[in-house]
Design a protein around this motif. Structure first.
Motif, short mmCIF file in Angstrom:
data_model
loop_
_atom_site.label_atom_id
_atom_site.label_comp_id
_atom_site.label_asym_id
_atom_site.label_seq_id
_atom_site.Cartn_x
_atom_site.Cartn_y
_atom_site.Cartn_z
N GLY A 9 0.80 -1.25 0.02
CA GLY A 9 0.13 0.04 -0.05
C GLY A 9 0.76 1.42 0.04
N THR A 10 1.97 1.25 -0.54
CA THR A 10 2.90 2.34 -0.44
C THR A 10 2.63 3.39 -1.77
OG1 THR A 10 4.59 1.25 -1.77
CG2 THR A 10 4.87 1.00 0.75
N ALA A 11 2.95 4.51 -1.57
CA ALA A 11 2.88 5.41 -2.73
C ALA A 11 3.81 5.08 -3.73
CB ALA A 11 3.12 6.91 -2.36
N PRO A 12 3.34 5.24 -4.96
CA PRO A 12 4.87 5.11 -5.95
C PRO A 12 5.59 5.95 -6.02
CG PRO A 12 2.53 5.90 -7.10
CD PRO A 12 2.21 5.63 -5.58
N LEU A 13 6.85 5.53 -6.57
CA LEU A 13 7.66 6.46 -6.76
C LEU A 13 8.11 6.84 -8.26
CD1 LEU A 13 10.39 8.12 -5.66
CD2 LEU A 13 11.70 6.09 -6.38
N GLU A 14 7.94 8.15 -8.69
CA GLU A 14 7.91 8.36 -9.87
C GLU A 14 9.07 8.99 -10.24
OE1 GLU A 14 4.33 10.79 -11.05
OE2 GLU A 14 2.91 9.20 -10.25
N ASP A 28 14.04 13.85 -11.13
CA ASP A 28 12.93 14.22 -10.28
C ASP A 28 12.29 13.06 -9.52
OD1 ASP A 28 12.99 17.13 -10.87
OD2 ASP A 28 12.11 16.47 -13.10
N PHE A 29 12.36 13.12 -8.32
CA PHE A 29 11.75 11.92 -7.54
C PHE A 29 10.43 12.36 -6.98
CE2 PHE A 29 16.42 11.09 -7.66
CZ PHE A 29 16.57 9.72 -7.06
N ASN A 30 9.71 11.75 -7.27
CA ASN A 30 8.27 12.21 -6.64
C ASN A 30 7.44 10.69 -6.12
OD1 ASN A 30 5.64 13.08 -6.24
ND2 ASN A 30 5.24 13.57 -8.53
N GLY A 31 7.49 11.04 -4.89
CA GLY A 31 6.87 9.98 -4.21
C GLY A 31 7.54 9.29 -2.98
N GLU A 32 7.65 8.07 -2.50
CA GLU A 32 8.37 7.62 -1.37
C GLU A 32 9.53 6.86 -2.20
OE1 GLU A 32 5.40 5.50 1.02
OE2 GLU A 32 4.22 7.22 1.43
N ALA A 40 14.85 0.20 -7.78
CA ALA A 40 14.37 0.59 -8.89
C ALA A 40 15.01 1.98 -9.25
CB ALA A 40 12.84 0.75 -9.25
N ALA A 41 15.04 2.93 -8.27
CA ALA A 41 15.91 4.07 -8.24
C ALA A 41 17.08 4.13 -8.35
CB ALA A 41 15.32 4.99 -6.87
N VAL A 42 17.82 3.05 -7.77
CA VAL A 42 19.21 3.08 -7.87
C VAL A 42 19.49 2.51 -9.55
CG1 VAL A 42 21.56 1.64 -7.41
CG2 VAL A 42 19.88 2.61 -5.50
N SER A 43 18.72 1.69 -10.08
CA SER A 43 18.79 1.07 -11.38
C SER A 43 18.65 2.15 -12.42
CB SER A 43 17.97 0.13 -11.57
OG SER A 43 17.88 -0.26 -12.91
N TYR A 44 17.83 3.23 -12.05
CA TYR A 44 17.35 4.24 -12.97
C TYR A 44 18.26 5.42 -13.29
CZ TYR A 44 14.16 8.19 -15.01
OH TYR A 44 13.98 9.14 -15.96
N MET A 56 25.09 15.26 -12.31
CA MET A 56 23.71 14.69 -12.11
C MET A 56 23.18 15.67 -10.72
SD MET A 56 23.50 12.18 -14.14
CE MET A 56 21.93 11.27 -13.49
N ILE A 57 21.99 15.84 -10.92
CA ILE A 57 21.30 16.50 -9.87
C ILE A 57 19.92 15.67 -9.39
CG2 ILE A 57 19.95 18.59 -8.95
CD1 ILE A 57 21.54 20.14 -11.09
N ALA A 58 19.96 15.24 -8.24
CA ALA A 58 18.67 14.52 -7.87
C ALA A 58 17.82 15.41 -7.14
CB ALA A 58 19.06 13.46 -6.77
N ASP A 59 16.68 15.87 -7.69
CA ASP A 59 16.04 16.99 -7.37
C ASP A 59 14.78 16.18 -6.16
OD1 ASP A 59 13.85 18.91 -6.82
OD2 ASP A 59 13.92 19.71 -8.65
N VAL A 60 14.85 16.22 -4.98
CA VAL A 60 13.99 15.67 -4.21
C VAL A 60 12.92 16.51 -3.62
CG1 VAL A 60 15.73 13.68 -3.57
CG2 VAL A 60 15.50 16.06 -2.19
N THR A 61 12.55 17.61 -4.31
CA THR A 61 11.37 18.40 -3.79
C THR A 61 10.30 17.79 -3.52
OG1 THR A 61 12.54 20.25 -5.04
CG2 THR A 61 10.37 20.86 -4.32
#
Length: 99
Positions: A9-14, A28-32, A40-44, A56-61
């Motif tokens: 039941g977790t929110a998706p990570l987009e 851009d990281f959106n979600g959890e 999946a995030a590391v792979s991406y 590289m910039i990881a925008d975690v806003t």
């Protein structure tokens, strides 16, 4: 790309990215970012580092939640980028993420 665990039941990570005219890749990281989405995030990001070969910039806003596995994933991303000779930085981390 989206990573989601419906059973938990977790929110998706987009995840999405863009290449700026300055040559930086912004992810851009959106979600959890948590135990269910970290790999999946590391792979991406690793794939993007391999293809982009630049800063590289990881925008975690829009990152709503980040657990210990998510923090470890961000550290792995930074380490991979550094190993490939790419600058890696976070943009707009919330105070709880920094803490």
């Amino acid at each position: 790309m989206a990573a989601q665990d419906d059973l938990q039941g977790t929110a998706p990570l987009e995840l999405s990215h863009r290449i700026c005219v300055t040559g930086e890749a912004v992810v851009d990281f959106n979600g959890e970012l948590d135990v269910t989405t970290a790999e999946a995030a590391v792979s991406y990001v690793s794939d993007l580092v391999d293809r982009h070969c630049g800063p590289m910039i990881a925008d975690v806003t829009a990152l709503a939640f980040c657990d210990a596995r998510g923090l470890a994933a961000l550290a792995r991303m930074a380490g991979y980028a550094e190993q490939k000779g790419c600058l890696f930085r976070l943009a707009s981390p919330r105070p709880l993420l920094v803490k």
